[in-house]
Design an enzyme around this catalytic site. Sequence first.
Site, PDB file in Angstrom:
ATOM      1  N   SER A 163       1.288  -1.120   0.268  1.00 25.44           N
ATOM      2  CA  SER A 163      -0.075   0.147   0.570  1.00 25.44           C
ATOM      3  C   SER A 163       1.050   1.043  -0.526  1.00 25.44           C
ATOM      4  O   SER A 163       2.114   0.885  -1.172  1.00 25.44           O
ATOM      5  CB  SER A 163      -0.921  -0.355   1.314  1.00 25.44           C
ATOM      6  N   HIS A 190      -2.158  -0.955  -3.126  1.00 24.58           N
ATOM      7  CA  HIS A 190      -3.341   0.208  -3.583  1.00 24.58           C
ATOM      8  C   HIS A 190      -2.700   1.169  -3.792  1.00 24.58           C
ATOM      9  O   HIS A 190      -2.003   1.683  -3.642  1.00 24.58           O
ATOM     10  CB  HIS A 190      -3.790   0.421  -1.551  1.00 24.58           C
ATOM     11  N   ASP A 282      -4.660  -4.415   5.941  1.00 22.88           N
ATOM     12  CA  ASP A 282      -5.156  -5.307   5.192  1.00 22.88           C
ATOM     13  C   ASP A 282      -4.068  -6.101   4.716  1.00 22.88           C
ATOM     14  O   ASP A 282      -2.962  -5.016   4.452  1.00 22.88           O
ATOM     15  CB  ASP A 282      -5.306  -4.158   4.009  1.00 22.88           C
TER      16      ASP A 282
END
EC number: 3.1.1.61
Length: 350
Positions: A163, A190, A282
């Site tokens: 991310s 992401h 996540d």
Amino acid sequence: MRVLIVDDSPVLRLLLRTVLESEGFEVREAGSGEQALRLLEGYKPDIITMDVHMPGMDGYEATACILERHALPVVIVTASADAYAAATAMHALEAGALAVLDKPVGPDAENFEHLVAELLRTLRRMAEVKIVRRPRTIRGHAVAPFKAPVSSGSPRLVAIAASAGGPAALKSMLAGLAANQPWPLLLAQHIAVGFLGSFRDWLVTACKLPVNIAEHGQALLPGTLYLAPDGRHMGISNDLRVRLQPRNSELYCPSADHLFRSVAERLRSEAIGIQLSGMGRDGAEGLAELHRTGALTIAQEPASALIDAMPLAAINLQAARQVLPPAAIAALLNTIASRSAACNTLPKGE
């Protein structure tokens, strides 16, 4: 919250200022990277929004200088439709910018409210990140002792999650990978909608592997890196084909947890899971599931991550068999690939 807007367009600066001040933010402006650096000598914002297509010092150079001198969080706000700007934004992410967002161009635009909401959400989240300037050189590249999966079989796939801060870690890791990886590599990163194509093009320059945006049902080929497409969760089928699912109400899409759980369900110990830099949790639960199946699971060494929340979440769950900086992760993958190749070339009975 104090925000510094860096953009060479007075119209866009006024638009962003109006939006941010209506939300109670304190705003200052700079019309160039050079002006931003001068302002920062006496002003410390909580976060900086940075355009990339500016005369003189572009957004990449300005971001690199700001992170080196002031260690402040930077979010890139630019036009995804502008190929030059989008490519420069990828280099800014490599330099340490936390996110890249599509620029709201005006209240009459069809997606204006969505882009503004995403901007506000991202600024509030990223302003909480404490940027600490750390040495970028890794203390040696020795690989930690390899803890073999429970299964004696060779890994068949590598699943990677990243991310904010991920692009810098990915470049370091992918640059060290040998071209003859004997498995497909799947990446859930992401990134804002609209920038995936530029991200793929940037990754091509960072590694020796072909890089594809995954398509539903396609067969996964060894030595190829696959990216989850915009707005889709990526998993795999029993016969190693891509399975894509639409986003529901999840906070993150593509979801790292979804990828790791899909791989754990179908390959169990015949897989490798890697959790890189990022905010939030996540991937931690999914990596823990992979760990329970006997797979080799790796978390980025927190001290080497621009944002350590994602790898720390995995480490705190005891989901990582190895904790390594990105270059050492590459060295470990190369070692396992070489061992797999050697085993496959042994005469039968040895």
